[in-house]
Design a protein around this motif. Structure first.
Motif, PDB file in Angstrom:
ATOM      1  N   LEU A  91       0.823  -1.205   0.000  1.00 11.95           N
ATOM      2  CA  LEU A  91       0.000   0.000   0.000  1.00 11.95           C
ATOM      3  C   LEU A  91       0.859   1.257   0.000  1.00 11.95           C
ATOM      4  CD1 LEU A  91      -2.713   1.500   0.293  1.00 11.95           C
ATOM      5  CD2 LEU A  91      -2.503   1.217   2.766  1.00 11.95           C
ATOM      6  N   LEU A  92       2.039   1.187   0.591  1.00 17.63           N
ATOM      7  CA  LEU A  92       2.902   2.364   0.672  1.00 17.63           C
ATOM      8  C   LEU A  92       3.103   2.997  -0.697  1.00 17.63           C
ATOM      9  CD1 LEU A  92       4.869   4.110   2.462  1.00 17.63           C
ATOM     10  CD2 LEU A  92       6.668   2.632   1.588  1.00 17.63           C
ATOM     11  N   VAL A  93       3.387   2.185  -1.698  1.00 19.98           N
ATOM     12  CA  VAL A  93       3.673   2.697  -3.033  1.00 19.98           C
ATOM     13  C   VAL A  93       2.387   3.107  -3.746  1.00 19.98           C
ATOM     14  CG1 VAL A  93       4.715   2.182  -5.273  1.00 19.98           C
ATOM     15  CG2 VAL A  93       5.765   1.303  -3.181  1.00 19.98           C
ATOM     16  N   THR A  94       1.354   2.266  -3.697  1.00 16.19           N
ATOM     17  CA  THR A  94       0.111   2.593  -4.411  1.00 16.19           C
ATOM     18  C   THR A  94      -0.554   3.833  -3.818  1.00 16.19           C
ATOM     19  OG1 THR A  94      -1.140   1.034  -3.020  1.00 16.19           O
ATOM     20  CG2 THR A  94      -0.298   0.215  -5.122  1.00 16.19           C
ATOM     21  N   LEU A  95      -0.494   3.975  -2.488  1.00  9.45           N
ATOM     22  CA  LEU A  95      -1.080   5.161  -1.861  1.00  9.45           C
ATOM     23  C   LEU A  95      -0.260   6.400  -2.203  1.00  9.45           C
ATOM     24  CD1 LEU A  95      -3.143   6.494  -0.026  1.00  9.45           C
ATOM     25  CD2 LEU A  95      -1.744   5.818   1.955  1.00  9.45           C
ATOM     26  N   ALA A  96       1.063   6.276  -2.189  1.00  8.79           N
ATOM     27  CA  ALA A  96       1.921   7.414  -2.550  1.00  8.79           C
ATOM     28  C   ALA A  96       1.664   7.844  -3.987  1.00  8.79           C
ATOM     29  CB  ALA A  96       3.386   7.042  -2.355  1.00  8.79           C
ATOM     30  N   ASP A  97       1.461   6.877  -4.872  1.00 14.53           N
ATOM     31  CA  ASP A  97       1.160   7.189  -6.267  1.00 14.53           C
ATOM     32  C   ASP A  97      -0.170   7.941  -6.368  1.00 14.53           C
ATOM     33  OD1 ASP A  97       1.704   6.971  -9.105  1.00 14.53           O
ATOM     34  OD2 ASP A  97       0.088   5.497  -9.193  1.00 14.53           O
ATOM     35  N   HIS A  98      -1.161   7.497  -5.594  1.00 13.11           N
ATOM     36  CA  HIS A  98      -2.454   8.196  -5.578  1.00 13.11           C
ATOM     37  C   HIS A  98      -2.301   9.617  -5.023  1.00 13.11           C
ATOM     38  CE1 HIS A  98      -6.706   9.049  -4.967  1.00 13.11           C
ATOM     39  NE2 HIS A  98      -6.374   9.450  -3.758  1.00 13.11           N
ATOM     40  N   LEU A  99      -1.530   9.769  -3.946  1.00 11.23           N
ATOM     41  CA  LEU A  99      -1.343  11.087  -3.341  1.00 11.23           C
ATOM     42  C   LEU A  99      -0.672  12.047  -4.317  1.00 11.23           C
ATOM     43  CD1 LEU A  99      -0.207  10.287   0.323  1.00 11.23           C
ATOM     44  CD2 LEU A  99      -2.494  10.847  -0.515  1.00 11.23           C
ATOM     45  N   ALA A 100       0.281  11.535  -5.065  1.00 11.50           N
ATOM     46  CA  ALA A 100       0.974  12.399  -6.034  1.00 11.50           C
ATOM     47  C   ALA A 100      -0.020  12.971  -7.045  1.00 11.50           C
ATOM     48  CB  ALA A 100       2.074  11.606  -6.756  1.00 11.50           C
ATOM     49  N   LEU A 101      -0.939  12.125  -7.504  1.00  7.91           N
ATOM     50  CA  LEU A 101      -1.947  12.584  -8.461  1.00  7.91           C
ATOM     51  C   LEU A 101      -2.941  13.537  -7.791  1.00  7.91           C
ATOM     52  CD1 LEU A 101      -3.205  12.465 -11.269  1.00  7.91           C
ATOM     53  CD2 LEU A 101      -4.453  10.404 -10.548  1.00  7.91           C
ATOM     54  N   ALA A 102      -3.353  13.207  -6.560  1.00  6.04           N
ATOM     55  CA  ALA A 102      -4.315  14.055  -5.840  1.00  6.04           C
ATOM     56  C   ALA A 102      -3.728  15.436  -5.561  1.00  6.04           C
ATOM     57  CB  ALA A 102      -4.720  13.372  -4.532  1.00  6.04           C
ATOM     58  N   VAL A 103      -2.455  15.478  -5.176  1.00  8.13           N
ATOM     59  CA  VAL A 103      -1.786  16.757  -4.906  1.00  8.13           C
ATOM     60  C   VAL A 103      -1.690  17.570  -6.196  1.00  8.13           C
ATOM     61  CG1 VAL A 103       0.426  17.800  -4.285  1.00  8.13           C
ATOM     62  CG2 VAL A 103      -0.538  15.968  -2.868  1.00  8.13           C
ATOM     63  N   GLY A 109      -6.201  23.093  -9.264  1.00  8.85           N
ATOM     64  CA  GLY A 109      -7.575  23.536  -9.092  1.00  8.85           C
ATOM     65  C   GLY A 109      -8.602  22.585  -9.672  1.00  8.85           C
ATOM     66  N   GLU A 110      -8.220  21.316  -9.834  1.00  9.10           N
ATOM     67  CA  GLU A 110      -9.128  20.315 -10.383  1.00  9.10           C
ATOM     68  C   GLU A 110      -9.722  19.494  -9.237  1.00  9.10           C
ATOM     69  OE1 GLU A 110      -6.665  18.025 -12.930  1.00  9.10           O
ATOM     70  OE2 GLU A 110      -6.270  19.673 -14.318  1.00  9.10           O
ATOM     71  N   ALA A 111     -11.026  19.289  -9.269  1.00 13.04           N
ATOM     72  CA  ALA A 111     -11.711  18.532  -8.217  1.00 13.04           C
ATOM     73  C   ALA A 111     -12.377  17.307  -8.828  1.00 13.04           C
ATOM     74  CB  ALA A 111     -12.751  19.397  -7.521  1.00 13.04           C
ATOM     75  N   VAL A 112     -12.297  16.190  -8.117  1.00 10.68           N
ATOM     76  CA  VAL A 112     -12.959  14.951  -8.532  1.00 10.68           C
ATOM     77  C   VAL A 112     -13.952  14.574  -7.443  1.00 10.68           C
ATOM     78  CG1 VAL A 112     -12.664  12.511  -9.093  1.00 10.68           C
ATOM     79  CG2 VAL A 112     -10.955  14.175  -9.848  1.00 10.68           C
ATOM     80  N   ALA A 113     -15.239  14.549  -7.796  1.00 13.68           N
ATOM     81  CA  ALA A 113     -16.271  14.209  -6.811  1.00 13.68           C
ATOM     82  C   ALA A 113     -16.233  12.720  -6.501  1.00 13.68           C
ATOM     83  CB  ALA A 113     -17.647  14.605  -7.343  1.00 13.68           C
ATOM     84  N   LEU A 146      -6.321  19.086   0.489  1.00 12.13           N
ATOM     85  CA  LEU A 146      -7.109  18.219  -0.377  1.00 12.13           C
ATOM     86  C   LEU A 146      -8.582  18.309   0.018  1.00 12.13           C
ATOM     87  CD1 LEU A 146      -4.909  14.985  -0.643  1.00 12.13           C
ATOM     88  CD2 LEU A 146      -4.902  17.029  -2.086  1.00 12.13           C
ATOM     89  N   PRO A 147      -9.500  18.176  -0.940  1.00  8.78           N
ATOM     90  CA  PRO A 147     -10.930  18.262  -0.632  1.00  8.78           C
ATOM     91  C   PRO A 147     -11.396  17.080   0.216  1.00  8.78           C
ATOM     92  CG  PRO A 147     -10.598  17.562  -2.896  1.00  8.78           C
ATOM     93  CD  PRO A 147      -9.243  17.957  -2.371  1.00  8.78           C
ATOM     94  N   PRO A 148     -12.521  17.230   0.929  1.00 10.41           N
ATOM     95  CA  PRO A 148     -13.038  16.135   1.776  1.00 10.41           C
ATOM     96  C   PRO A 148     -13.265  14.840   1.003  1.00 10.41           C
ATOM     97  CG  PRO A 148     -14.166  18.186   2.278  1.00 10.41           C
ATOM     98  CD  PRO A 148     -13.333  18.455   1.062  1.00 10.41           C
ATOM     99  N   ASP A 149     -13.607  14.944  -0.292  1.00 11.68           N
ATOM    100  CA  ASP A 149     -13.823  13.730  -1.091  1.00 11.68           C
ATOM    101  C   ASP A 149     -12.603  12.818  -1.081  1.00 11.68           C
ATOM    102  OD1 ASP A 149     -16.425  14.270  -3.172  1.00 11.68           O
ATOM    103  OD2 ASP A 149     -15.554  16.012  -2.196  1.00 11.68           O
TER     104      ASP A 149
END
Length: 278
Positions: A91-103, A109-113, A146-149
């Motif tokens: 999970l360390l790597v997959t979560l970090a990869d997700h965080l990089a995209l979310a950041v 200024g892009e939001a994903v509901a 990051l947004p609450p979503d």
């Protein structure tokens, strides 16, 4: 410990004492280094032992993920462990990869509901609490809000890491749980109290029931006499359980065994009638 390959300033491949390749990460640990150079063990913050078939993808991800996201991902895993979650270390790597995209999205200024945010809070409260704490950690460490979503998306990563060894999927499990709970609510014209222990037990049963369906992993059999007793004694919950079974078969192609239906009947009876008796 000598460097075998430098991926970036913070990530390198080394060989351990047994000659097996490992990936090590740490801020600046490979800066100015070349293959064959010694690496300072005190600079290593995370170590990954490479397995056959995973080297190329893992090295690509680690070379591309900003080191700050790797650090924060590790701290989120620590929060999850403190909350009692048992997680796949990948999970360390997959979560970090997700965080990089979310950041990146947040800074652009892009939001994903997250359309499953409410269900995630309801079905996975422990994981969601960790995810909410993770948003604060991200804001402090990476200086981005990051947004609450995103708490819902992070919670899904945690849930998947709890179930990944069985090949299950948090979104599919959540969908099945939501559908089964909705059938109970409409069948009995009943809104369960999500703060009760009976509700928590029911949700836990639905979660593992959905996991077994996705794995095609049947529950142990129930004595036929006991099964008939349950069906006769709890007629309305049994009828509701049958409606759920029929729905799962016609909508998703999942065949519910008599044992599963019997246990589902008991959980429905506890959820609905105990609440009404109080």
């Amino acid at each position: 410990m000598k460097i075998h390959k430098v991926l970036n300033n913070n990530v390198a491949i080394v060989k351990n004492g047994q000659g097996r390749e490992q990936i090590v990460t740490g801020r600046g640990l490979a800066f100015g280094k070349r293959p064959g150079d010694e690496i300072d063990a005190s600079a290593i913050s995370q170590t990954f032992t490479l397995q056959t078939g995973t080297t190329a993808e893992l090295t690509r991800l680690l070379a591309e993920i900003p080191y700050g996201c790797l650090q924060v991902s590790g701290e989120i895993l620590d929060l999850a462990k403190q909350a009692g979650l048992s997680l796949d270390p990948r999970l360390l790597v997959t979560l970090a990869d997700h965080l990089a995209l979310a950041v990146h999205r947040a800074r652009a200024g892009e939001a994903v509901a997250n359309v499953m945010l409410w269900d995630t809070q309801r079905f996975y409260p422990r994981e969601f609490r960790v995810a909410k704490a993770a948003l604060g950690l991200i804001e402090t460490k990476l200086n981005v809000t990051l947004p609450p979503d995103e708490a819902g998306f992070i919670a899904f990563h945690l849930v998947n890491a709890e179930t990944s060894s069985a090949g299950t999927d948090a979104a599919k499990i959540t969908q099945l749980m939501q559908e089964m709970l909705s059938i109970v609510r409409y069948y009995f014209h009943f809104e369960p109290d999500s703060t009760t222990s009976d509700y928590s037990r029911f949700i836990t049963h639905l979660k593992f029931f959905a996991q077994r369906l996705l794995r095609a992993e049947p529950m142990a059999t129930v004595d036929e006499a006991l099964l008939q007793l349950i069906l006769a004694r709890y007629q309305a919950p049994s009828a509701c359980a049958k409606r759920i079974s029929d729905f799962l078969l016609t909508r998703h192609g999942y065949a519910v065994t008599p044992a599963e239906r019997a246990y589902l009947t008991l959980h429905i009876e506890r959820l609905v009638y105990r609440a009404q008796a109080q």
